[in-house]
Write an enzyme that holds these catalytic residues in place. Structure first.
Site, mmCIF file in Angstrom:
data_model
loop_
_atom_site.group_PDB
_atom_site.id
_atom_site.type_symbol
_atom_site.label_atom_id
_atom_site.label_comp_id
_atom_site.label_asym_id
_atom_site.label_seq_id
_atom_site.Cartn_x
_atom_site.Cartn_y
_atom_site.Cartn_z
ATOM 1 N N CYS A 1 31.139 20.093 30.909
ATOM 2 C CA CYS A 1 31.839 21.252 30.563
ATOM 3 C C CYS A 1 32.538 20.868 29.278
ATOM 4 O O CYS A 1 33.188 19.623 29.052
ATOM 5 C CB CYS A 1 32.883 21.406 31.736
ATOM 6 S SG CYS A 1 34.092 22.834 31.378
ATOM 7 N N GLU B 1 24.669 19.381 30.332
ATOM 8 C CA GLU B 1 24.012 20.125 31.631
ATOM 9 C C GLU B 1 23.432 21.216 31.186
ATOM 10 O O GLU B 1 23.682 22.195 30.486
ATOM 11 C CB GLU B 1 25.275 20.034 32.658
ATOM 12 C CG GLU B 1 25.332 18.894 33.153
ATOM 13 C CD GLU B 1 26.561 18.975 34.535
ATOM 14 O OE1 GLU B 1 26.804 20.207 34.975
ATOM 15 O OE2 GLU B 1 26.907 17.969 34.766
#
Length: 323
Positions: free
Chosen positions: A194, A228
């Site tokens: 993130c 990711e």
């Protein structure tokens, strides 16, 4: 039917709500700005009072600045918002609904003069600190809660023990400005989970700086890596710009300069990037011939129009990575 299905899935993710439910953030004593997204994670689910429980129903360690249950008293009865103003410390991200509590806390916050974590990169202006979720759980929980107000798909708040957080700090003010998290248990060995530049510090190249730093970590660990997946459309656009600049720099000024033949593996070794991300970037740059040969002319042309992005890249001379 598909739209309802997506909404149902979204509602099952803890903390996610379709609409904004906090109108403003009072960030420190001097900054105030609107939220971008809603979050139920700050609130008790049955009463909508400020003060939270974790996903197992237990009280979280990050339950506000003064550790007392909150009343969410500063929202008009006619408002659709659950809370008009969330007051957040700009050093530790603890929160309250009382501006006076925030002011008192901010003057004595322990992170005001000494930031958490270990320095991994330091220039005269900024530092990047590695903050372990297992060693600083309260700080990292509060940071994750705050992040949800500005990232639509953020759904991890409390279980931070297997994450490291790399946070950009101003050396002058000791205030955090941007960060990314890294999942230490990722089977695919992703280098970033993130990323967010905090609203007061956007458009300063900090996102690009952190992307580049994440790949410095990959190269240091001798692995091919990347963020990711899947990336949001906005995230993909940001990464394509970074990947393009990184690859162009290696061909025009870096370790790939002057080589007559270059493979995807060569590019990966120089950049730390995954092969799939490299191929996607080269195609996006329109620099692959029918024989899959790379056109340096196209790379030079792209770089001519995007040279300004290189100022935000990591200067290796300032790296202080852990062994």
């Amino acid at each position: 039917m598909e739209k309802k299905g997506k909404r149902a899935v979204k509602e099952e993710l803890y903390g996610i709500i379709e609409t904004r439910n906090i109108e403003y953030v009072q960030y420190g004593v001097s900054l105030r700005f609107p939220t971008w997204y809603g979050s139920t994670a700050y609130f008790q689910q049955t009463t909508r009072h400020l003060g939270l429980r974790d996903s197992d129903g237990r009280r979280s360690a990050g339950d506000g600045i003064d550790e007392k249950p909150k009343s969410s008293r500063n929202v008009p009865e006619s408002s659709d918002f659950w809370l008009e103003t969330l007051c957040v410390c700009e050093y530790c991200f603890k929160y309250t609904d009382d501006p006076n509590e925030l002011k008192k806390h901010s003057s004595q916050c322990r992170f005001r003069s000494k930031s958490p974590g270990r320095i991994q990169y330091r220039t005269p202006e900024i530092s990047i600190r590695k903050v372990s979720g297992s060693r600083h759980p309260l700080f990292c929980q509060c940071l994750c809660l705050f992040t949800k107000l500005f990232l639509d798909n953020k759904s991890m708040y409390f279980k931070v023990d297997h994450y490291d957080f790399y946070i950009v700090y101003s050396n002058q003010t000791h205030k955090p400005m941007a960060f990314f998290s890294k999942d230490l248990t990722s089977f695919q060995k992703h280098n970033l989970a993130c990323i967010l530049t905090l609203p007061p510090y956007q458009r300063k190249g900090l996102g690009t700086l952190l992307m580049d730093f994440s790949y410095k970590l990959s190269i240091h660990d001798d692995i091919m890596s990347g963020p990711e997946q899947p990336l949001s459309p906005f995230g993909l656009a940001g990464y394509l710009k970074y990947w393009s600049t990184s690859i162009c720099l290696q061909f025009l000024e870096g370790s790939l300069q002057g080589k007559s033949r270059v493979s995807l593996e060569d590019i990966s070794k120089a950049t730390g990037m995954r092969l799939g991300d490299i191929l996607l970037t080269l195609r996006n740059l329109n620099c692959l011939s029918e024989k899959n040969e790379i056109s340096l002319q196209e790379l030079r042309l792209w770089m001519k129009h995007h040279r300004q992005h290189t100022h935000a890249f990591i200067d290796d001379d300032y790296l202080i990575l852990d062994d």
